[in-house]
Design a protein around this motif. Sequence first.
Motif, PDB file in Angstrom:
ATOM      1  N   PRO A  64       0.783  -1.232   0.000  1.00  0.00           N
ATOM      2  CA  PRO A  64       0.000   0.000   0.000  1.00  0.00           C
ATOM      3  C   PRO A  64       0.817   1.286   0.000  1.00  0.00           C
ATOM      4  O   PRO A  64       0.272   2.367  -0.223  1.00  0.00           O
ATOM      5  CB  PRO A  64      -0.818  -0.109   1.287  1.00  0.00           C
ATOM      6  CG  PRO A  64       0.062  -0.898   2.206  1.00  0.00           C
ATOM      7  CD  PRO A  64       0.750  -1.894   1.323  1.00  0.00           C
ATOM      8  N   LEU A  65       2.119   1.180   0.290  1.00  0.00           N
ATOM      9  CA  LEU A  65       2.910   2.406   0.390  1.00  0.00           C
ATOM     10  C   LEU A  65       4.281   2.239  -0.243  1.00  0.00           C
ATOM     11  O   LEU A  65       5.028   1.311   0.080  1.00  0.00           O
ATOM     12  CB  LEU A  65       3.093   2.804   1.857  1.00  0.00           C
ATOM     13  CG  LEU A  65       3.936   4.071   2.097  1.00  0.00           C
ATOM     14  CD1 LEU A  65       3.207   5.300   1.566  1.00  0.00           C
ATOM     15  CD2 LEU A  65       4.270   4.242   3.564  1.00  0.00           C
ATOM     16  N   PHE A  91       4.727  -3.499   3.115  1.00  0.00           N
ATOM     17  CA  PHE A  91       3.855  -4.598   2.705  1.00  0.00           C
ATOM     18  C   PHE A  91       2.954  -4.922   3.879  1.00  0.00           C
ATOM     19  O   PHE A  91       3.398  -4.924   5.028  1.00  0.00           O
ATOM     20  CB  PHE A  91       4.676  -5.822   2.288  1.00  0.00           C
ATOM     21  CG  PHE A  91       5.218  -5.717   0.892  1.00  0.00           C
ATOM     22  CD1 PHE A  91       4.605  -6.377  -0.154  1.00  0.00           C
ATOM     23  CD2 PHE A  91       6.333  -4.927   0.622  1.00  0.00           C
ATOM     24  CE1 PHE A  91       5.084  -6.264  -1.450  1.00  0.00           C
ATOM     25  CE2 PHE A  91       6.827  -4.811  -0.663  1.00  0.00           C
ATOM     26  CZ  PHE A  91       6.210  -5.476  -1.706  1.00  0.00           C
ATOM     27  N   ALA A  92       1.682  -5.187   3.585  1.00  0.00           N
ATOM     28  CA  ALA A  92       0.705  -5.316   4.658  1.00  0.00           C
ATOM     29  C   ALA A  92      -0.290  -6.426   4.390  1.00  0.00           C
ATOM     30  O   ALA A  92      -0.538  -6.806   3.238  1.00  0.00           O
ATOM     31  CB  ALA A  92      -0.045  -3.988   4.826  1.00  0.00           C
ATOM     32  N   SER A  93      -0.830  -6.934   5.473  1.00  0.00           N
ATOM     33  CA  SER A  93      -1.933  -7.890   5.402  1.00  0.00           C
ATOM     34  C   SER A  93      -2.958  -7.493   6.453  1.00  0.00           C
ATOM     35  O   SER A  93      -2.688  -7.584   7.660  1.00  0.00           O
ATOM     36  CB  SER A  93      -1.445  -9.320   5.660  1.00  0.00           C
ATOM     37  OG  SER A  93      -2.541 -10.198   5.855  1.00  0.00           O
ATOM     38  N   ALA A  94      -4.110  -7.046   5.996  1.00  0.00           N
ATOM     39  CA  ALA A  94      -5.162  -6.630   6.930  1.00  0.00           C
ATOM     40  C   ALA A  94      -5.678  -7.818   7.723  1.00  0.00           C
ATOM     41  O   ALA A  94      -5.939  -7.717   8.920  1.00  0.00           O
ATOM     42  CB  ALA A  94      -6.300  -5.961   6.159  1.00  0.00           C
ATOM     43  N   PHE A 133      -2.460  -2.639  12.495  1.00  0.00           N
ATOM     44  CA  PHE A 133      -2.742  -2.432  11.083  1.00  0.00           C
ATOM     45  C   PHE A 133      -3.421  -1.094  10.885  1.00  0.00           C
ATOM     46  O   PHE A 133      -4.369  -0.752  11.603  1.00  0.00           O
ATOM     47  CB  PHE A 133      -3.636  -3.541  10.521  1.00  0.00           C
ATOM     48  CG  PHE A 133      -3.903  -3.361   9.053  1.00  0.00           C
ATOM     49  CD1 PHE A 133      -2.973  -3.772   8.121  1.00  0.00           C
ATOM     50  CD2 PHE A 133      -5.071  -2.749   8.626  1.00  0.00           C
ATOM     51  CE1 PHE A 133      -3.204  -3.594   6.758  1.00  0.00           C
ATOM     52  CE2 PHE A 133      -5.309  -2.557   7.268  1.00  0.00           C
ATOM     53  CZ  PHE A 133      -4.375  -2.986   6.343  1.00  0.00           C
ATOM     54  N   VAL A 134      -2.909  -0.334   9.938  1.00  0.00           N
ATOM     55  CA  VAL A 134      -3.535   0.926   9.543  1.00  0.00           C
ATOM     56  C   VAL A 134      -3.653   0.914   8.022  1.00  0.00           C
ATOM     57  O   VAL A 134      -2.853   0.287   7.325  1.00  0.00           O
ATOM     58  CB  VAL A 134      -2.716   2.160   9.993  1.00  0.00           C
ATOM     59  CG1 VAL A 134      -2.781   2.322  11.498  1.00  0.00           C
ATOM     60  CG2 VAL A 134      -1.270   2.048   9.528  1.00  0.00           C
ATOM     61  N   ASP A 135      -4.669   1.610   7.530  1.00  0.00           N
ATOM     62  CA  ASP A 135      -4.899   1.680   6.086  1.00  0.00           C
ATOM     63  C   ASP A 135      -3.961   2.721   5.485  1.00  0.00           C
ATOM     64  O   ASP A 135      -4.314   3.891   5.334  1.00  0.00           O
ATOM     65  CB  ASP A 135      -6.360   2.035   5.810  1.00  0.00           C
ATOM     66  CG  ASP A 135      -6.699   1.938   4.327  1.00  0.00           C
ATOM     67  OD1 ASP A 135      -5.774   1.802   3.503  1.00  0.00           O
ATOM     68  OD2 ASP A 135      -7.902   2.009   4.002  1.00  0.00           O
TER      69      ASP A 135
END
Length: 203
Positions: free
Chosen positions: A107-108, A153-156, A186-188
């Motif tokens: 996401p970033l 890298f993220a996983s909600a 976790f943040v969007d």
Amino acid sequence: MSFVPMKSRSRDLHVWFRAHPDLFVAERSGRQLLFWSIVASAMVASALLVYLNPEETVELLGGRVRSGLAIAAVFALPPVIFVVSVVMILRRAQRWRIRGGDVLTNPLVVGIDKEFPVDTLVSAIRDGGEETIVSALTAAHRRPADDRIVTVFASAADRVLYIAVLRVDGEIVWIDEEPLRAGDRFVDLKKLDSAARLNARRV
């Protein structure tokens, strides 16, 4: 044991993910695989229709004099697109999944100059609230450059963020330090980064 810098040509964490098979699993996107399979099948069908009926194809397009380029395209494009589709189907896995968990998204990605206080930005993402993160990202977007890249890298579903700072050295990208894992948080970041970009444009 100290972290050994990792070299890559891609501006992401794929090389680091590959070095940790106990944590991450590489996989292909089922949706992309289906798409390119359909394209490849369509090109095979098109090529067969054209090559089995060359005279009818030329006549349908208006003859060699009137439709030279169109005829060349009809005969040449199907096999070319078919080859491209096969390459896309066979290429290496392009996404990563937490072992036993969900797919990681990216996401970033923000580029900054080497003088920017990158630790402040990383700390904001790892520990700060939404306002703090937006403020830090706004400052980063006001100093765009290509010396350092902060990527997340993220996983909600797994409530996890992996934060990394990449150092760009010409065509080579270095991961000089172990990416940070912000577990159980976790943040969007996609939403917050959009807000930060809007703030940066206002000045």
